[in-house]
Design a protein around this motif. Structure first.
Motif, PDB file in Angstrom:
ATOM      1  N   VAL A  16     -39.813  66.120  64.086  1.00 17.92           N
ATOM      2  CA  VAL A  16     -38.987  64.956  63.775  1.00 17.92           C
ATOM      3  C   VAL A  16     -37.900  64.780  64.829  1.00 17.92           C
ATOM      4  O   VAL A  16     -37.645  63.669  65.320  1.00 17.92           O
TER       5      VAL A  16
ATOM      6  N   ILE B 171     -37.262  57.898  60.359  1.00 15.32           N
ATOM      7  CA  ILE B 171     -37.882  59.201  60.643  1.00 15.32           C
ATOM      8  C   ILE B 171     -36.851  60.321  60.580  1.00 15.32           C
ATOM      9  O   ILE B 171     -37.118  61.418  60.066  1.00 15.32           O
TER      10      ILE B 171
ATOM     11  N   THR C 159     -37.723  61.499  67.318  1.00 12.45           N
ATOM     12  CA  THR C 159     -36.553  60.603  67.359  1.00 12.45           C
ATOM     13  C   THR C 159     -35.910  60.603  68.740  1.00 12.45           C
ATOM     14  O   THR C 159     -35.396  59.576  69.183  1.00 12.45           O
TER      15      THR C 159
END
Length: 639
Positions: free
Chosen positions: A114, A80, A118
């Motif tokens: 993102v 990712i 994460t």
């Protein structure tokens, strides 16, 4: 039998010694990550006690689901996170030049999403990995502690106390670091390198080829400079360890007393001054090495994108590259450097991890010489009469030297038997067989006809009370020390026990009474007071059988007389086996056993043995100690 550890066994190091070899918790390793350096002691440990990977796997078998989840989370986070450079390229090449505001909003929102995703995955991964590591560490810690408790006294005699503590705390903590940091770091670094390399090729195959030329020398230079700093740091840590040892030894109660009595305070101060001065140069070298390391890393991280920019600007290597692609590729190349450095340390980290497991398994594999019975004989300690018998008892220590041979001795219930003899005749060894601190090599020791080896350890401890020459008190209050014998004892019972031990008045006169701290190893109290506190502790247990192992031999005459009075009251109506050295003490016993060379050479009532003029009479005539209140000189039996 217990397998002895070699005398050359290396001192166990704390995990700090490998701190530079462990990746950062995020698995990236950081820009300043130092290369791991193999400690020769780790290889020595593994040669002496190899580790089976299957055995390690069994530790983690109950956590298979957690391991699978952590691997999935690590892989997902790495994949990712690679979306960021592509989003940046789209922003630079598409959204900004075309003034496409909706696209720009979606791309920037995706960039934040993102990063948030994460981060959340990283938190969950750390939580699950740490929880798994803590559970494994807890299980090992408890197993090791209980296993070491079952080891015979010989193990603790030949093993440094610091070694045991280090394996129980530092090595297991190091194993936890292996689980939560090293293992997850390796998985994270591996997925990051593979995914990043694939993304770099997807962005620009040409620049990827250039990176193959740029990265290796950059990695080598970074590791080389870091190794130089590690050497200086090791020297500084060794000097700090020496200083810490001197502080610990010199400023403890015993150390301060030794220095004052030997007059070495000035010498100790000079030695400390020299070590402190040595640290000045080592600290300067360490700081300069660290500065050179940071400077080198700065140059490396500036040179890598510089080469990429140069290649992108040359017609022969640019290949019509867009600015967005260049920025995204540069970001990816910066990301691949850190996990690549981490992967280069896998070999050393693996050996270090196995060495931690080896040190723990080495202790877990010790076979206790004294094992609790598989099917103990049920017994009520309160109903025990206390007849003690030694039947054909032989005993030899691990080196094979015989200590006892052919011992036949009966201590009738409620009577006192004194054991005397010259030094090394086996008196303390004989006494230690009753509470089962050792097991006979041959023959058996029984209480009321039951072999002590067939009694549950808790029942045996309730039946046999021991007061020895060496009294051990924990660093806690008087109340806490007494309640080691009976955690449920009321204050009234505590005071009654102290009264029996002739210590109630002393404790009552203290400002904090039962709450008074005894100090490290009982230094708050005199030697005689410590002995009487130990007697009070035994009184609380109220054992039907009592073993007195030269409980007064290290005391002065006045203190000994007071302690002996307390012991006499304690021994009343109990079966007592007494290792003694004072004639006045022995004369009050019902029978005396004289040992020579591990054999009973004379047995009988003390007055009869004195009249017989045999070994007992010779021992009595050999001493010259005086007991207060006795005749001008009363003999002391050889110890």
């Amino acid at each position: 039998m217990t397998t002895p550890l070699p005398a050359s066994a290396p001192r166990t190091r704390t995990p700090r010694g490998h701190a530079d070899s462990l990746p950062a918790p995020d698995g990236g390793g950081g820009r300043g990550m130092a290369p791991a350096r193999l400690d020769p002691a780790d290889r020595t440990q593994l040669r002496r006690h190899p580790v089976s990977l299957r055995r390690i796997a069994r530790l983690f078998a109950p956590h298979r689901g957690t391991i699978a989840l952590v691997v999935v989370l690590i892989s997902a986070a790495s994949v990712i996170n690679l979306a960021q450079p592509f989003l940046v390229r789209a922003v630079i090449d598409d959204a900004l030049p075309n003034q496409d505001v909706p696209l720009l909003i979606r791309l920037t929102a995706a960039m934040v999403g993102v990063a948030a995703l994460t981060a959340v995955i990283g938190v969950v991964q750390t939580w699950r990995a740490t929880a798994m590591g803590q559970h494994v560490m807890h299980s090992l810690r408890v197993r090791l502690f209980t296993h070491l408790q079952a080891q015979p006294l010989a193990f603790f005699t030949r093993t440094r106390g610091g070694e045991v503590q280090s394996r129980l705390t530092h090595d297991i903590a190091g194993m936890q670091s292996v689980v939560t940091s090293t293992a997850t770091g390796v998985a994270s670094n591996l997925t990051a390198v593979v995914a990043t390399a694939a993304a770099m090729v997807a962005l620009s195959p040409r620049l990827s080829l250039i990176s193959l030329v740029v990265l290796p020398p950059a990695v080598w230079l970074s590791r080389r400079v870091a190794q130089l700093r590690r050497t200086v740091t090791d020297e500084r840590q060794a000097a700090l360890a020496q200083m810490h040892t001197q502080v610990e030894e010199g400023l403890s109660v015993s150390g301060a007393r030794l220095a004052k009595t030997l007059g070495t305070t000035g010498h100790d101060a000079e030695r400390f001054t020299g070590r402190s001065h040595e640290l000045i140069g080592l600290e300067l070298r360490s700081q300069l090495a660290g500065r050179w390391r940071m400077a080198t890393m700065s140059i490396v991280f500036a040179a890598i994108p510089a080469v990429i920019y140069l290649a992108a600007g040359l017609p022969a290597t640019s290949g019509g590259m867009t600015i967005g692609t260049l920025v995204a590729f540069t970001a990816l190349q910066g990301q691949v450097f850190r996990p690549l450095m981490g992967l280069l340390n896998i070999g050393v980290q693996w050996v270090t991890a196995l060495a931690f497991f080896s040190r723990i398994f080495e202790y877990l594999d010790l076979d206790p010489a004294i094992k609790p019975p598989a099917d103990p004989v049920p017994v009520n300690p309160a109903r025990v009469r206390g007849t003690v018998r030694f039947e054909g008892v032989d005993f030899a220590y691990d080196d094979g030297a015989p200590a006892l041979s052919g011992i036949e001795l009966t201590v009738p219930a409620g009577t006192t038997t004194a054991v005397v003899g010259s030094t090394g005749s086996g008196k303390s060894t004989l006494a230690s067989l009753v509470p089962r601190l050792h097991d006979p090599t041959a023959g058996r020791v029984s209480i009321d006809g039951i072999d002590v080896a067939r009694l549950d350890p808790a029942d045996l401890a309730a039946i046999v009370g021991v007061v020895s020459q060496e009294t051990y008190l924990i660093h806690a209050s008087v109340r806490d020390n007494l309640r080691l014998a009976d955690p449920e004892a009321t204050d009234e019972r505590l005071w009654a026990a102290l009264e029996t031990a002739s210590l109630a008045g002393t404790v009552a006169a203290l400002p904090e009474g039962l709450d008074t701290l005894v100090g490290a190893r009982g230094h708050r109290f005199s030697g005689g007071e410590q002995q009487r506190l130990a007697i009070a502790r035994t009184v609380l247990r109220n054992p039907p059988v009592l073993v007195l192992d030269e409980a007064t031999s290290a005391l002065d005459n006045t203190t000994e007389a007071r302690v002996q009075t307390a012991l006499d009251e304690l021994a009343e109506h109990r079966t007592t086996l007494m290792v003694a050295h004072r004639l006045s003490t022995v004369m009050g016993a019902d029978q005396v056993a004289v040992l020579e060379g591990g054999r009973i050479v004379e047995l009988g009532a003390p007055a009869e043995l004195l009249r017989a003029g045999g070994p007992f009479a010779a021992l009595a005539a050999r001493g010259d100690a005086v007991v207060p209140g006795a005749a001008p000189a009363e003999p002391a039996l050889a110890r």
